[in-house]
Write a protein that holds these residues in place. Structure first.
Motif, PDB file in Angstrom:
ATOM      1  N   ARG A   1       0.875  -1.170   0.000  1.00  0.00           N
ATOM      2  CA  ARG A   1       0.000   0.000   0.000  1.00  0.00           C
ATOM      3  C   ARG A   1       0.911   1.217   0.000  1.00  0.00           C
ATOM      4  NH1 ARG A   1      -5.287  -0.901   1.839  1.00  0.00           N
ATOM      5  NH2 ARG A   1      -5.327   1.161   2.829  1.00  0.00           N
ATOM      6  N   VAL A   2       0.865   1.996  -1.091  1.00  0.00           N
ATOM      7  CA  VAL A   2       1.828   3.079  -1.305  1.00  0.00           C
ATOM      8  C   VAL A   2       1.124   4.431  -1.317  1.00  0.00           C
ATOM      9  CG1 VAL A   2       3.566   4.029  -2.879  1.00  0.00           C
ATOM     10  CG2 VAL A   2       3.283   1.543  -2.680  1.00  0.00           C
ATOM     11  N   LEU A   3       1.685   5.379  -0.559  1.00  0.00           N
ATOM     12  CA  LEU A   3       1.259   6.772  -0.615  1.00  0.00           C
ATOM     13  C   LEU A   3       2.393   7.583  -1.214  1.00  0.00           C
ATOM     14  CD1 LEU A   3      -0.580   9.225   0.067  1.00  0.00           C
ATOM     15  CD2 LEU A   3       0.567   9.289   2.308  1.00  0.00           C
ATOM     16  N   GLU A   4       2.096   8.297  -2.291  1.00  0.00           N
ATOM     17  CA  GLU A   4       3.090   9.190  -2.900  1.00  0.00           C
ATOM     18  C   GLU A   4       2.696  10.634  -2.601  1.00  0.00           C
ATOM     19  OE1 GLU A   4       5.050  10.411  -7.207  1.00  0.00           O
ATOM     20  OE2 GLU A   4       3.873   8.557  -7.036  1.00  0.00           O
ATOM     21  N   ILE A   5       3.560  11.331  -1.882  1.00  0.00           N
ATOM     22  CA  ILE A   5       3.308  12.719  -1.501  1.00  0.00           C
ATOM     23  C   ILE A   5       4.017  13.628  -2.502  1.00  0.00           C
ATOM     24  CG2 ILE A   5       3.644  14.473   0.279  1.00  0.00           C
ATOM     25  CD1 ILE A   5       3.492  12.247   2.357  1.00  0.00           C
TER      26      ILE A   5
ATOM     27  N   ALA B   1      -1.057   4.156  10.428  1.00  0.00           N
ATOM     28  CA  ALA B   1      -0.649   2.828   9.942  1.00  0.00           C
ATOM     29  C   ALA B   1      -1.454   2.387   8.722  1.00  0.00           C
ATOM     30  CB  ALA B   1      -0.766   1.800  11.062  1.00  0.00           C
ATOM     31  N   SER B   2      -1.582   3.290   7.743  1.00  0.00           N
ATOM     32  CA  SER B   2      -2.369   2.990   6.539  1.00  0.00           C
ATOM     33  C   SER B   2      -1.529   2.479   5.372  1.00  0.00           C
ATOM     34  CB  SER B   2      -3.120   4.245   6.076  1.00  0.00           C
ATOM     35  OG  SER B   2      -4.121   4.619   6.992  1.00  0.00           O
ATOM     36  N   PHE B   3      -0.205   2.708   5.393  1.00  0.00           N
ATOM     37  CA  PHE B   3       0.610   2.427   4.211  1.00  0.00           C
ATOM     38  C   PHE B   3       1.898   1.682   4.575  1.00  0.00           C
ATOM     39  CE2 PHE B   3      -1.884   6.234   3.325  1.00  0.00           C
ATOM     40  CZ  PHE B   3      -2.483   5.881   2.126  1.00  0.00           C
ATOM     41  N   ASP B   4       2.371   0.901   3.598  1.00  0.00           N
ATOM     42  CA  ASP B   4       3.655   0.209   3.734  1.00  0.00           C
ATOM     43  C   ASP B   4       4.815   1.087   3.267  1.00  0.00           C
ATOM     44  OD1 ASP B   4       2.543  -2.504   4.429  1.00  0.00           O
ATOM     45  OD2 ASP B   4       1.598  -2.215   2.469  1.00  0.00           O
TER      46      ASP B   4
END
Length: 217
Positions: free
Chosen positions: A23-27, A80-83
């Motif tokens: 699970r990826v978040l890109e800022i 704790a939403s993303f890896d």
């Protein structure tokens, strides 16, 4: 203009984190250029971009990424939403880069990684961009923030990507368009002075030097 046709950025990201089923978040996803490279791999990709126009552009080109308009200073996600939390050329744009990293730590699952991709001040592309907006002070501030977290840094890599323009006019179109500045002779002359003889090349190649820091909380 063609950026990083050899996808060196993707290779560097995959070397330092397990994107498969993550699970990826890109800022700071911008228009989605880097996102598009890795988008097919994770289980979930979310792009966070403060500029509405860029966020709209990303939404149009990305197939499975959820793009939201927002800031890494106050990300609208549960703990704790993303890896993986990836800052794409964006940490130095945050008014408080230390707070932005703390927010990224909040969003990470146990065992997750923060990846900070930043331009280097000595980069040929960055020095060209300085003609329009000098970001060196912001880059130095972000470097200082990362230095303060050196105990959490597990990897630092420098690498170069190639940018290929058709000719000088292509360079000028990119620069004036990116910065939203009206075409003018003063900055054209500054670009020609910077490029020197290379300004006559067709195609015209330039190098972008980037730094990747990988951190664990």
């Amino acid at each position: 203009m063609i950026q990083d046709q050899e996808r060196k950025t993707l290779a560097m990201l995959l070397r330092h984190a397990a994107f498969e089923q993550a699970r990826v978040l890109e800022i700071g996803c911008g228009g989605g250029r880097v996102t598009a490279m890795y988008e097919p791999i994770p289980a979930l990709t979310v792009g966070l971009e403060p500029d509405e126009t860029a966020a709209g552009d990303a939404s149009r080109i990305l197939r499975k990424t959820h793009v939201l308009c927002g800031s890494g200073m106050d990300a609208p996600f549960a703990d704790a939403s993303f890896d993986i939390v990836l800052f794409t050329l964006s940490l130095h744009h945050h008014p408080d880069s230390d707070h932005a990293l703390a927010e990224a730590c909040r969003l990470l699952r146990p065992g997750g990684r923060i990846m900070v991709l930043e331009p280097c001040a000595e980069s040929e592309i960055q020095r060209l961009c300085n003609i329009f907006e000098n970001e060196n002070h912001r880059l130095e501030r972000a470097l200082g923030t990362l230095a303060g977290r050196k105990d959490h840094c597990i990897a630092t890599e420098h690498f170069e990507t190639d940018w290929t323009f058709k000719d000088f006019e292509d360079v000028a179109d990119y620069a004036f368009g990116y910065y939203g500045v009206k075409d003018n002779e003063s900055q054209r002359r500054a670009m020609r002075d910077f490029l020197g003889q290379k300004g006559n090349d067709s195609p015209l190649g330039m190098r972008d030097t980037l730094r990747l820091n990988v951190l664990v909380p």
